[in-house]
Design a protein around this motif. Structure first.
Motif, PDB file in Angstrom:
ATOM      1  N   GLU A  50     -26.297   5.011  28.189  1.00 15.92           N
ATOM      2  CA  GLU A  50     -27.393   4.687  27.277  1.00 15.92           C
ATOM      3  C   GLU A  50     -26.977   4.689  26.072  1.00 15.92           C
ATOM      4  O   GLU A  50     -27.494   3.933  25.051  1.00 15.92           O
ATOM      5  N   VAL A  51     -26.156   5.765  25.535  1.00 13.21           N
ATOM      6  CA  VAL A  51     -25.699   5.690  24.094  1.00 13.21           C
ATOM      7  C   VAL A  51     -24.661   4.496  23.782  1.00 13.21           C
ATOM      8  O   VAL A  51     -24.769   4.048  22.725  1.00 13.21           O
ATOM      9  N   ALA A  56     -24.357  -0.903  20.975  1.00 12.98           N
ATOM     10  CA  ALA A  56     -24.088  -2.109  20.939  1.00 12.98           C
ATOM     11  C   ALA A  56     -22.599  -2.417  21.089  1.00 12.98           C
ATOM     12  O   ALA A  56     -21.887  -3.054  20.897  1.00 12.98           O
ATOM     13  N   GLY A  57     -21.940  -1.150  21.969  1.00 15.48           N
ATOM     14  CA  GLY A  57     -20.509  -1.376  22.397  1.00 15.48           C
ATOM     15  C   GLY A  57     -19.680  -1.044  21.016  1.00 15.48           C
ATOM     16  O   GLY A  57     -18.393  -1.059  21.358  1.00 15.48           O
ATOM     17  N   LYS A  58     -20.212  -0.565  19.981  1.00 10.56           N
ATOM     18  CA  LYS A  58     -19.304  -0.200  18.975  1.00 10.56           C
ATOM     19  C   LYS A  58     -18.666   0.951  19.129  1.00 10.56           C
ATOM     20  O   LYS A  58     -19.383   1.996  19.704  1.00 10.56           O
ATOM     21  N   PRO A  59     -17.343   1.242  18.907  1.00  6.78           N
ATOM     22  CA  PRO A  59     -16.948   2.666  18.820  1.00  6.78           C
ATOM     23  C   PRO A  59     -17.830   3.691  17.947  1.00  6.78           C
ATOM     24  O   PRO A  59     -18.364   3.255  16.891  1.00  6.78           O
ATOM     25  N   ALA A  60     -17.928   4.920  18.708  1.00  7.38           N
ATOM     26  CA  ALA A  60     -18.709   5.923  17.991  1.00  7.38           C
ATOM     27  C   ALA A  60     -18.068   6.284  16.847  1.00  7.38           C
ATOM     28  O   ALA A  60     -16.573   6.353  16.572  1.00  7.38           O
ATOM     29  N   GLU A  61     -18.818   6.980  15.680  1.00  7.78           N
ATOM     30  CA  GLU A  61     -18.009   7.330  14.507  1.00  7.78           C
ATOM     31  C   GLU A  61     -17.390   8.766  14.576  1.00  7.78           C
ATOM     32  O   GLU A  61     -16.757   9.446  13.719  1.00  7.78           O
ATOM     33  N   ASP A  62     -17.775   9.619  15.752  1.00  7.36           N
ATOM     34  CA  ASP A  62     -17.690  10.944  15.944  1.00  7.36           C
ATOM     35  C   ASP A  62     -17.565  11.067  17.402  1.00  7.36           C
ATOM     36  O   ASP A  62     -17.701  10.033  18.173  1.00  7.36           O
TER      37      ASP A  62
END
Length: 72
Positions: A50-51, A56-62
């Motif tokens: 869900e995250v 939207a499939g973008k890499p997480a910033e953390d």
């Protein structure tokens, strides 16, 4: 019996959606409540999916870490 403990790093609520809003703690708590009664490993998979969908499939910033423990 049946109690659960959900632990997560700050990267989870900090994931930004396509519109720039955050996943947030409220959404995470709501997601956790929907997982009552399923195995912990499956719950973690669903939360992370869900995250990822929200972001939207973008890499997480953390870092994004979730631990779910259930009492039998």
């Amino acid at each position: 019996p049946g109690a659960a403990l959900l632990c997560y790093t700050d990267g989870i609520p900090g994931v930004r959606g396509a519109s720039g809003d955050f996943f947030g703690k409220e959404r995470l708590v709501r997601q956790g409540r929907e997982l009552v009664g399923i195995p912990a490993a499956e719950g973690v998979k669903r939360i992370l999916a869900e995250v990822e969908r929200f972001g939207a499939g973008k890499p997480a910033e953390d870092d994004c870490t979730v631990v779910l423990v259930r009492r039998k």
